[in-house]
Scaffold this motif. Structure first.
Motif, PDB file in Angstrom:
ATOM      1  N   ILE A  35      61.177  12.758 -14.890  1.00 45.79           N
ATOM      2  CA  ILE A  35      61.378  11.394 -15.172  1.00 45.79           C
ATOM      3  C   ILE A  35      61.311  11.232 -16.795  1.00 45.79           C
ATOM      4  N   GLU A  72      64.954   7.236  -5.067  1.00 44.26           N
ATOM      5  CA  GLU A  72      63.638   7.224  -6.093  1.00 44.26           C
ATOM      6  C   GLU A  72      64.198   6.254  -7.312  1.00 44.26           C
ATOM      7  N   ARG A  74      63.599   5.046 -11.148  1.00 48.24           N
ATOM      8  CA  ARG A  74      62.636   5.424 -12.135  1.00 48.24           C
ATOM      9  C   ARG A  74      62.931   4.443 -13.357  1.00 48.24           C
ATOM     10  N   TYR A 127      55.905   5.610 -17.581  1.00 46.91           N
ATOM     11  CA  TYR A 127      56.961   6.297 -16.735  1.00 46.91           C
ATOM     12  C   TYR A 127      56.584   5.911 -15.294  1.00 46.91           C
ATOM     13  N   ALA A 129      57.838   5.002 -11.105  1.00 52.06           N
ATOM     14  CA  ALA A 129      58.760   5.168 -10.191  1.00 52.06           C
ATOM     15  C   ALA A 129      58.675   4.641  -8.797  1.00 52.06           C
TER      16      ALA A 129
END
Length: 149
Positions: A35, A72, A74, A127, A129
């Motif tokens: 990521i 997913e 992100r 970060y 998700a």
């Protein structure tokens, strides 16, 4: 010709990467990209599982498949940001883009949202998700899993 599963994933990627997507969104299939190395915001599409059941008993000619795929979502933000707030525009886009016409142009009988999982990791930035799982239902011939029935 690509397998049915591959065609389903390709259709999902095309929908997510289509008109109306959030600004700057990258859509791809490379879940091996960490990521913090990805071009964010991003959506990564990949297969999770498939359940198959024979229709009509042991001698039935059809198989009913339930294919679970993951989108997913992100993002990267400031450490103080709320992960779910950052992710909501992408999660909303995934649902709108895929369930607005939930047969993927006749490729599946139905596509349904199954669940969402959120995660966040603070590092140099936040970060975050959200894994949005969808289940695609489609039938095939028992003897040929790439022939839609």
């Amino acid at each position: 010709m690509a397998s049915i599963r591959q065609r389903i994933v390709d259709a999902v990627v095309a929908r997510l990467d289509g008109a109306g997507k959030p600004a700057g969104l990258a859509v791809h299939r490379s879940r091996g990209i960490a990521i913090d190395q990805d071009a964010l915001p991003a959506m990564v599409v990949y297969l999770l599982a498939q359940r198959t059941q024979r229709v009509g008993g042991r001698g039935g000619p059809l198989s009913a498949h339930a294919l679970t795929l993951r989108v997913e979502c992100r993002v990267k933000g400031a450490i103080a940001d709320e992960a779910d707030v950052l992710l909501e525009p992408l999660v909303g886009w995934a649902v709108r883009a895929l369930l607005g016409e939930a047969t993927l142009g006749g490729l599946v009988n139905s596509l349904e949202e199954a669940q969402i999982e959120w995660a966040a990791e603070p590092a140099d930035h936040l970060y975050a998700a959200a894994a949005v799982d969808f289940t695609a239902q489609f039938p095939t011939a028992v003897a040929d899993p790439d022939t839609l029935s």
